[in-house]
Design an enzyme around this catalytic site. Sequence first.
Site, PDB file in Angstrom:
ATOM      1  N   SER A   1     -13.096  -7.578  24.926  1.00  0.00           N
ATOM      2  CA  SER A   1     -12.305  -8.120  25.969  1.00  0.00           C
ATOM      3  C   SER A   1     -11.598  -6.425  26.147  1.00  0.00           C
ATOM      4  O   SER A   1     -11.269  -5.782  26.976  1.00  0.00           O
ATOM      5  CB  SER A   1     -10.649  -8.686  25.405  1.00  0.00           C
ATOM      6  OG  SER A   1      -9.226  -8.360  26.475  1.00  0.00           O
TER       7      SER A   1
ATOM      8  N   ARG B   1     -10.815   4.030   8.817  1.00  0.00           N
ATOM      9  CA  ARG B   1      -9.289   3.873   8.943  1.00  0.00           C
ATOM     10  C   ARG B   1      -8.350   4.644   9.154  1.00  0.00           C
ATOM     11  O   ARG B   1      -7.426   4.861   9.407  1.00  0.00           O
ATOM     12  CB  ARG B   1      -9.574   2.607   8.188  1.00  0.00           C
ATOM     13  CG  ARG B   1      -9.702   1.907   8.363  1.00  0.00           C
ATOM     14  CD  ARG B   1      -9.707   0.698   6.988  1.00  0.00           C
ATOM     15  NE  ARG B   1     -10.151  -0.585   7.484  1.00  0.00           N
ATOM     16  CZ  ARG B   1     -10.349  -2.137   6.592  1.00  0.00           C
ATOM     17  NH1 ARG B   1     -10.186  -1.332   5.538  1.00  0.00           N
ATOM     18  NH2 ARG B   1     -11.203  -3.026   7.147  1.00  0.00           N
TER      19      ARG B   1
ATOM     20  N   CYS C   1       1.586  30.951  17.049  1.00  0.00           N
ATOM     21  CA  CYS C   1       0.806  31.543  16.354  1.00  0.00           C
ATOM     22  C   CYS C   1       0.383  32.429  17.504  1.00  0.00           C
ATOM     23  O   CYS C   1      -0.705  34.059  16.752  1.00  0.00           O
ATOM     24  CB  CYS C   1      -0.611  30.261  16.483  1.00  0.00           C
ATOM     25  SG  CYS C   1      -0.248  28.845  15.443  1.00  0.00           S
TER      26      CYS C   1
ATOM     27  N   GLU D   1      -4.110  28.831  12.282  1.00  0.00           N
ATOM     28  CA  GLU D   1      -4.068  30.713  12.155  1.00  0.00           C
ATOM     29  C   GLU D   1      -3.055  31.064  11.814  1.00  0.00           C
ATOM     30  O   GLU D   1      -3.537  32.168  11.250  1.00  0.00           O
ATOM     31  CB  GLU D   1      -4.042  31.204  13.715  1.00  0.00           C
ATOM     32  CG  GLU D   1      -4.938  30.250  15.156  1.00  0.00           C
ATOM     33  CD  GLU D   1      -3.928  29.085  15.005  1.00  0.00           C
ATOM     34  OE1 GLU D   1      -4.070  28.948  17.340  1.00  0.00           O
ATOM     35  OE2 GLU D   1      -3.637  28.155  14.956  1.00  0.00           O
TER      36      GLU D   1
END
Length: 343
Positions: free
Chosen positions: A299, A208, A100, A65
């Site tokens: 897992s 990544r 903000c 903002e």
Amino acid sequence: MGIHPATDSLSAAVLAAAMTRALDGAQRFAGATTPNPPVGCVLLDKAGQVIAEGVHRKAGLAHAEAEAIASARAAGVADRIHTVIVTLEPCNHHGRTPPCADAILATPASRVIIGAPDPNPGVSGGGAARLAAAGLSVVFAADMADERAGTLARRAARLIAPFAKRVLTGLPWVTVKQALDERGGMAPPAGAKTFTSPVSLSLAHRLRRRADAILTGSGTILADDPEFTVRRVRDFAGKQRALAILDRRGRVPEAYFSAAEARGFAVIRPETPEAALAALGRRGVMEVLVEAGPSLTASMLDGGLWDENVRIEKGDPDRVSVFYRDPEFHELNEADVLPGEEE
């Protein structure tokens, strides 16, 4: 939530398009803002024209903002600010930057449309209430009068989901990436490290880039000697990631750990996946990307230690699917949630 309904004639379609633009802008910086969430803001004039926009680029820098309002002032159009579109509830507290909500109240804005409420229970609702108390129209995306309202609200919630999980549980958001061949296997052919297309490889590197940490197992390291660095796309400047390696049997050579640290990783060696997530959470990690072999991947998925599962299935072209544990996000399209090609 809707307070003090606006009386102007801006169409719901115009407002929805502006929210989409704000979400797209914020999504480009997912992963750059830790420990803060990515946020986007678009400013409209009375006619519904975009006069400025901003994004939160990095912790310590201006919030979305404030950046948008500063841009409007620099262009000499701040006096035309009428509607503020922002993907996350404006803050109403002092942190590294001023609130903000104050920045918005210092403009002639008469309406604020918010993508998602602040998930932090200590501050949730504060910014919206402050703006409403000052007489502004305040509406959340879910309550917009547009057929895309539900999707926009879900996109806004997904955008801040890693931040929300970290705030509420102390644990990071877990994205499990899988690359599968035509038979559903994860092992690449002998002598190769992958079997997916260049486009899919670039997506893996964008995942990544978005992550604050990588979680892997000793089998993956011994088989592939992976670098885990962001190479196929431009990385966020100055970002350091953690690398959590599960190696209870001590099979990974010390030289690999040293080389990973030389590549810039903060390396940890947890005993279990649960310990890894707890340790990463204590480090302030918001999102961890699991890049591992079949055993560790199974897992994580079977044990419920995941939030998002990105599957890349080999084909012509490769098929990408995204699955979520939280049913709130089930209806989102892949294009709405996967990191884009540019930061």
